[in-house]
Design an enzyme around this catalytic site. Sequence first.
Site, PDB file in Angstrom:
ATOM      1  N   LEU A   1      -2.482  -3.615  -4.447  1.00 46.98           N
ATOM      2  CA  LEU A   1      -3.709  -4.406  -4.534  1.00 46.98           C
ATOM      3  C   LEU A   1      -4.771  -3.682  -5.378  1.00 46.98           C
ATOM      4  CD1 LEU A   1      -4.721  -7.047  -3.208  1.00 46.98           C
ATOM      5  CD2 LEU A   1      -5.756  -5.634  -1.425  1.00 46.98           C
TER       6      LEU A   1
ATOM      7  N   ILE B   1      -7.419   6.074  -0.031  1.00 48.04           N
ATOM      8  CA  ILE B   1      -8.521   5.112  -0.137  1.00 48.04           C
ATOM      9  C   ILE B   1      -9.238   5.274  -1.479  1.00 48.04           C
ATOM     10  CG2 ILE B   1     -10.864   4.690   0.767  1.00 48.04           C
ATOM     11  CD1 ILE B   1      -9.766   5.222   3.555  1.00 48.04           C
TER      12      ILE B   1
ATOM     13  N   SER C   1       0.829  -1.216   0.000  1.00 50.10           N
ATOM     14  CA  SER C   1       0.000   0.000   0.000  1.00 50.10           C
ATOM     15  C   SER C   1       0.857   1.257   0.000  1.00 50.10           C
ATOM     16  CB  SER C   1      -0.892   0.042   1.251  1.00 50.10           C
ATOM     17  OG  SER C   1      -1.817  -1.010   1.242  1.00 50.10           O
ATOM     18  N   ILE C   2       0.459   2.235  -0.803  1.00 54.89           N
ATOM     19  CA  ILE C   2       1.159   3.528  -0.797  1.00 54.89           C
ATOM     20  C   ILE C   2       1.106   4.117   0.619  1.00 54.89           C
ATOM     21  CG2 ILE C   2       1.086   5.886  -1.706  1.00 54.89           C
ATOM     22  CD1 ILE C   2       0.042   4.692  -4.369  1.00 54.89           C
TER      23      ILE C   2
ATOM     24  N   ASP D   1     -14.793   1.625   8.036  1.00 52.89           N
ATOM     25  CA  ASP D   1     -15.314   1.464   6.671  1.00 52.89           C
ATOM     26  C   ASP D   1     -15.898   2.827   6.306  1.00 52.89           C
ATOM     27  OD1 ASP D   1     -16.956   1.124   4.464  1.00 52.89           O
ATOM     28  OD2 ASP D   1     -17.610  -0.876   5.059  1.00 52.89           O
ATOM     29  N   VAL D   2     -15.306   3.487   5.314  1.00 50.13           N
ATOM     30  CA  VAL D   2     -15.702   4.870   5.026  1.00 50.13           C
ATOM     31  C   VAL D   2     -17.093   5.001   4.400  1.00 50.13           C
ATOM     32  CG1 VAL D   2     -13.347   5.797   4.880  1.00 50.13           C
ATOM     33  CG2 VAL D   2     -14.464   4.920   2.803  1.00 50.13           C
TER      34      VAL D   2
ATOM     35  N   ALA E   1     -13.408   0.540  -6.711  1.00 47.08           N
ATOM     36  CA  ALA E   1     -14.455   0.401  -7.728  1.00 47.08           C
ATOM     37  C   ALA E   1     -14.621  -1.086  -7.990  1.00 47.08           C
ATOM     38  CB  ALA E   1     -14.054   1.123  -9.014  1.00 47.08           C
TER      39      ALA E   1
ATOM     40  N   TYR F   1      -9.474   2.594 -16.912  1.00 44.77           N
ATOM     41  CA  TYR F   1      -9.590   3.260 -15.610  1.00 44.77           C
ATOM     42  C   TYR F   1     -11.034   3.730 -15.358  1.00 44.77           C
ATOM     43  CZ  TYR F   1      -7.509   5.445 -11.491  1.00 44.77           C
ATOM     44  OH  TYR F   1      -7.172   5.792 -10.200  1.00 44.77           O
TER      45      TYR F   1
ATOM     46  N   LYS G   1     -11.771  10.127  -9.726  1.00 44.50           N
ATOM     47  CA  LYS G   1     -10.576  10.950  -9.440  1.00 44.50           C
ATOM     48  C   LYS G   1     -10.797  12.400  -9.878  1.00 44.50           C
ATOM     49  CE  LYS G   1      -7.816   7.888  -7.496  1.00 44.50           C
ATOM     50  NZ  LYS G   1      -7.793   7.831  -6.015  1.00 44.50           N
TER      51      LYS G   1
HETATM   52  P1  NAD Z   1      -4.303  -0.287  -1.737  1.00 45.54           P
HETATM   53  O1  NAD Z   1      -5.226  -1.351  -2.220  1.00 45.54           O
HETATM   54  O2  NAD Z   1      -3.131  -0.713  -0.970  1.00 45.54           O
HETATM   55  O3  NAD Z   1      -5.088   0.812  -0.925  1.00 45.54           O
HETATM   56  C1  NAD Z   1      -6.459   1.091  -1.107  1.00 45.54           C
HETATM   57  C2  NAD Z   1      -7.042   1.198   0.291  1.00 45.54           C
HETATM   58  O4  NAD Z   1      -8.421   1.576   0.204  1.00 45.54           O
HETATM   59  C3  NAD Z   1      -7.000  -0.152   1.028  1.00 45.54           C
HETATM   60  O5  NAD Z   1      -6.329   0.013   2.248  1.00 45.54           O
HETATM   61  C4  NAD Z   1      -8.465  -0.456   1.274  1.00 45.54           C
HETATM   62  O6  NAD Z   1      -8.710  -1.128   2.508  1.00 45.54           O
HETATM   63  C5  NAD Z   1      -9.063   0.937   1.299  1.00 45.54           C
HETATM   64  N1  NAD Z   1     -10.517   0.913   1.143  1.00 45.54           N
HETATM   65  C6  NAD Z   1     -11.248   0.460   0.086  1.00 45.54           C
HETATM   66  N2  NAD Z   1     -12.565   0.531   0.391  1.00 45.54           N
HETATM   67  C7  NAD Z   1     -12.648   1.052   1.658  1.00 45.54           C
HETATM   68  C8  NAD Z   1     -13.726   1.348   2.531  1.00 45.54           C
HETATM   69  N3  NAD Z   1     -15.012   1.136   2.190  1.00 45.54           N
HETATM   70  N4  NAD Z   1     -13.435   1.859   3.753  1.00 45.54           N
HETATM   71  C9  NAD Z   1     -12.161   2.069   4.142  1.00 45.54           C
HETATM   72  N5  NAD Z   1     -11.100   1.801   3.359  1.00 45.54           N
HETATM   73  C10 NAD Z   1     -11.346   1.291   2.137  1.00 45.54           C
HETATM   74  O7  NAD Z   1      -3.852   0.484  -3.079  1.00 45.54           O
HETATM   75  P2  NAD Z   1      -3.040   1.851  -3.291  1.00 45.54           P
HETATM   76  O8  NAD Z   1      -2.617   1.800  -4.706  1.00 45.54           O
HETATM   77  O9  NAD Z   1      -2.056   2.050  -2.213  1.00 45.54           O
HETATM   78  O10 NAD Z   1      -4.200   2.943  -3.220  1.00 45.54           O
HETATM   79  C11 NAD Z   1      -4.154   4.064  -2.356  1.00 45.54           C
HETATM   80  C12 NAD Z   1      -4.603   5.315  -3.072  1.00 45.54           C
HETATM   81  O11 NAD Z   1      -3.628   5.653  -4.055  1.00 45.54           O
HETATM   82  C13 NAD Z   1      -5.925   5.175  -3.830  1.00 45.54           C
HETATM   83  O12 NAD Z   1      -6.652   6.376  -3.708  1.00 45.54           O
HETATM   84  C14 NAD Z   1      -5.464   4.993  -5.262  1.00 45.54           C
HETATM   85  O13 NAD Z   1      -6.438   5.357  -6.210  1.00 45.54           O
HETATM   86  C15 NAD Z   1      -4.292   5.947  -5.266  1.00 45.54           C
HETATM   87  N6  NAD Z   1      -3.382   5.794  -6.388  1.00 45.54           N
HETATM   88  C16 NAD Z   1      -2.810   4.596  -6.652  1.00 45.54           C
HETATM   89  C17 NAD Z   1      -1.971   4.449  -7.747  1.00 45.54           C
HETATM   90  C18 NAD Z   1      -1.334   3.117  -8.067  1.00 45.54           C
HETATM   91  O14 NAD Z   1      -0.919   2.918  -9.230  1.00 45.54           O
HETATM   92  N7  NAD Z   1      -1.229   2.202  -7.132  1.00 45.54           N
HETATM   93  C19 NAD Z   1      -1.699   5.553  -8.577  1.00 45.54           C
HETATM   94  C20 NAD Z   1      -2.287   6.777  -8.271  1.00 45.54           C
HETATM   95  C21 NAD Z   1      -3.134   6.881  -7.177  1.00 45.54           C
END
Ligand code: NAD
Length: 257
Positions: free
Chosen positions: A196, A94, A20-21, A66-67, A97, A157, A164
């Site tokens: 993920l 967070i 996770s980021i 859970d948001v 989709a 996407y 976004k």
């Molecule tokens: P990740 O799957 O590790 O993180 C997504 C998080 O969202 C998870 O911890 C998950 O539990 C949480 N989540 C989903 N539904 C939820 C809910 N109902 N309540 C609470 N939490 C919930 O993936 P990531 O890539 O680290 O994503 C983090 C953010 O970074 C996201 O907003 C994603 O769109 C953004 N992002 C990711 C990328 C990439 O390529 N990975 C690029 C740009 C932006």
Amino acid sequence: MNTLLKDRNILIMGIANKWSIAWAIAQVFKKAGARLAFSYQGEKSLRSLEKLIDDWEEKPLLVECDVTKDEDIQRLFEKVKEGFGTLHGVVHSIAHAKKEELEGLYLDTSREGYLLAQNISVYSLVAVSKYAKPLMTEGGSIVTLTYLGGERVVKNYNVMGVAKSALDSSIRYLAADLGKDNIRVNGVSAAPIKTLAAKGVRGFTDMLKGFEEKTPLKRLIQPEEVANTALFLCSPLSSGITGEIIHVDGGYNILGY
Ligand code: NAD
């Protein structure tokens, strides 16, 4: 080690596992001296988190949230208030989709899928900002994670790109609302990173390859590089910046070819 976040209380939302980021952000913030709280969704994330912080001397506050549930968000901020009193920063990392809507045509998006993506990925930032405000009595910084798919059409996407766009716009509206309280709201637009959530987008591995070839820096972007920008945005170094989105994508967004 630096002291950019010394004595700062920061809530990080969205660690699911070590990829996770938000986890990269947590490690960078810890090194900068922050006192941390993490919110997580579900037992699986809790188990991952407990393993990840096993060797931390000062344990972060862990709260399930859970948001999509207002009562969870309310409880989260009650716990943060009990634990910290004052809050200085929130990282919202967070998004979600339906997997079947991250392929094919945007035209085929269902009403339910559209609302789900907006609810989890966008409205959550609004709700979280509302609850964070009364705790940010010394000013604060709210940072969210966004992606280029909100500005341009990125294959597959789809509904998340539209979410976004709404998130990017929410950053600006929230920044305008909260500026008088010295609360800043900004976004980090990250490059594609294997996590993920990203793996849910059809063709993601090919997208990574294409990105590496095209982007001016000619390499993938590491989660720590995104985390360092989140650190900048939560630190006093960015005190004059709000409503902004910083691309951490090796320059990919500047290309017109
Ligand atoms: P990740 O799957 O590790 O993180 C997504 C998080 O969202 C998870 O911890 C998950 O539990 C949480 N989540 C989903 N539904 C939820 C809910 N109902 N309540 C609470 N939490 C919930 O993936 P990531 O890539 O680290 O994503 C983090 C953010 O970074 C996201 O907003 C994603 O769109 C953004 N992002 C990711 C990328 C990439 O390529 N990975 C690029 C740009 C932006």
